[in-house]
Design a protein around this motif. Structure first.
Motif, short mmCIF file in Angstrom:
data_model
loop_
_atom_site.label_atom_id
_atom_site.label_comp_id
_atom_site.label_asym_id
_atom_site.label_seq_id
_atom_site.Cartn_x
_atom_site.Cartn_y
_atom_site.Cartn_z
N ARG A 292 0.83 -1.21 0.00
CA ARG A 292 0.00 0.00 0.00
C ARG A 292 0.86 1.26 0.00
O ARG A 292 0.55 2.25 -0.67
CB ARG A 292 -0.93 0.02 1.21
N SER A 293 1.94 1.22 0.76
CA SER A 293 2.82 2.38 0.84
C SER A 293 3.74 2.48 -0.38
O SER A 293 3.82 3.53 -1.02
CB SER A 293 3.67 2.28 2.11
N PHE A 308 -9.65 1.77 -12.17
CA PHE A 308 -10.56 1.53 -11.05
C PHE A 308 -11.97 2.03 -11.31
O PHE A 308 -12.82 1.98 -10.42
CB PHE A 308 -9.98 2.15 -9.77
N ASP A 309 -12.22 2.51 -12.53
CA ASP A 309 -13.60 2.84 -12.91
C ASP A 309 -14.44 1.58 -13.04
O ASP A 309 -15.67 1.64 -12.99
CB ASP A 309 -13.63 3.61 -14.23
N ASN A 313 -12.55 -4.33 -10.70
CA ASN A 313 -11.15 -4.04 -10.38
C ASN A 313 -11.03 -3.41 -8.99
O ASN A 313 -10.12 -3.73 -8.23
CB ASN A 313 -10.55 -3.11 -11.43
N ARG A 314 -11.96 -2.52 -8.67
CA ARG A 314 -11.93 -1.91 -7.32
C ARG A 314 -12.10 -2.98 -6.25
O ARG A 314 -11.39 -3.00 -5.25
CB ARG A 314 -13.04 -0.87 -7.18
N ASP A 324 -8.73 1.29 -0.54
CA ASP A 324 -9.88 1.55 0.34
C ASP A 324 -11.16 1.45 -0.49
O ASP A 324 -11.17 1.80 -1.67
CB ASP A 324 -9.77 2.94 0.95
N GLU A 325 -12.23 1.00 0.14
CA GLU A 325 -13.48 0.82 -0.58
C GLU A 325 -14.06 2.16 -1.02
O GLU A 325 -13.96 3.16 -0.34
CB GLU A 325 -14.48 0.09 0.31
#
Length: 325
Positions: A292-293, A308-309, A313-314, A324-325
């Motif tokens: 994540r970092s 992520f549209d 994928n999200r 994050d959701e």
């Protein structure tokens, strides 16, 4: 869902001047750097206040057994890590990143390659070969000082990436190679930026800063090519890309347990201390936090490309703990 755009003329007008490395002839380290990357004559004095590699990147240096061992052991462990990093860089540039670049240069991706994109890819290929050269040059000197004879080793990350490519279906292999390069170049640029904030041995600092100056441009280039490519992928290719990107990202944030264990043992740490250090670093939660970092630039590039549209994928990256959701 966004439909693939197969006609380069349909891309935003603002992209007309993209896919370049800027003033490469006057900015690339291979063209302009006058650094010899030789260890300084006052190395002993420098090591009183400087490091081989930033201690903040090596959390195990805070372990009580390491702290009790004294500064000479810390220097040895950071030297071990630097040489490992430099040997890894040499392999990565030659066998991973430049293979990724070849998919652009030689039209392996099945998309129309703008001339600017191809020219920049050839320049980038040249840069990476130079990075391999100066990484090896410095690694050899440090290894000689500390008597490191069992090198170079095959880093776990390189082995895992090669295995990932080997099991990829032939129809997706070129795309897989590109994606590995995209992840690598966006991660290393951020990593080098963070590393260069520390006060390091002068020749190490010079080498890493030269590397960073190039990789900042490489990261931008790979982000733009990824965006360009993503818009043209078919539905099946996008599904493959999403799953593979997640796997690649996690590979990049695994700990090379075998190498790290050997490095710690070379500093005469007890088996109990070594086992405890490895346990703290190798759990899935620790891996997710590193990803994540460390992959923030990669994830941001994916977001800008519209990756992520797609809700699937999200969800995929959310379930993996990288989003994050």
């Amino acid at each position: 869902m966004t439909e693939p755009l197969n006609d380069p003329a349909s891309y935003p007008a603002s992209w007309a001047n993209r896919f370049t490395l800027g003033d490469w002839n006057t900015r690339a380290s291979v063209r302009i750097s006058d650094h010899a990357y030789q260890l300084p004559s006052d190395l002993g004095r420098q090591l009183e206040t400087r490091h081989w590699f930033p201690p903040s990147f090596l959390p195990y240096l805070k372990h009580p057994a390491v702290k009790a061992a004294g500064s000479s052991i810390v220097h040895r462990l950071t030297a071990n890590h630097l040489v490992y990093f430099l040997d890894y860089t040499t392999l990565l540039e030659h066998r991973i990143v430049n293979r990724s670049v070849e998919t652009i240069v030689h039209n392996e991706l099945g998309i129309s390659i703008p001339p600017r994109m191809k020219t920049a890819a050839l320049q980038l290929y040249t840069d990476e070969a130079y990075h391999a050269l100066f990484s090896n040059t410095l690694a050899e000197q440090i290894a000689d000082i500390y008597g490191m004879t069992d090198r170079p080793v095959m880093p776990q990350r390189i082995a895992r990436l090669n295995a990932l490519i080997d099991r990829t279906p032939d129809k997706h292999k070129a795309l897989a190679w590109f994606l590995v390069g995209f992840v690598s170049e966006t991660i290393i640029a951020k990593e080098l930026l963070d590393v260069c904030r520390d006060t390091l041995v002068s020749s190490v600092q010079e080498m890493l800063r030269d590397h960073l100056a190039d990789e900042a441009r490489h990261s931008r280039y790979f982000c733009e090519v990824f965006h360009y490519l993503w818009l043209q992928l078919s539905c099946g290719q996008r599904t493959f890309t999403a799953r593979l990107l997640l796997e690649i990202l996690l590979v990049f944030f695994e700990v090379d347990e075998r190498w790290l264990g050997e490095s710690l043992c070379s500093a005469s740490l007890s088996e109990t201390s070594v086992a405890q250090i490895l346990c703290d670093l190798t759990g899935p939660q620790a891996q997710r936090l590193r990803a994540r970092s460390g992959a923030s630039a990669t994830l941001d590039a994916m977001k800008k490309a519209g990756f992520f549209d797609l809700p699937a994928n999200r969800q995929l990256f959310y379930r993996a703990g990288l989003l994050d959701e």
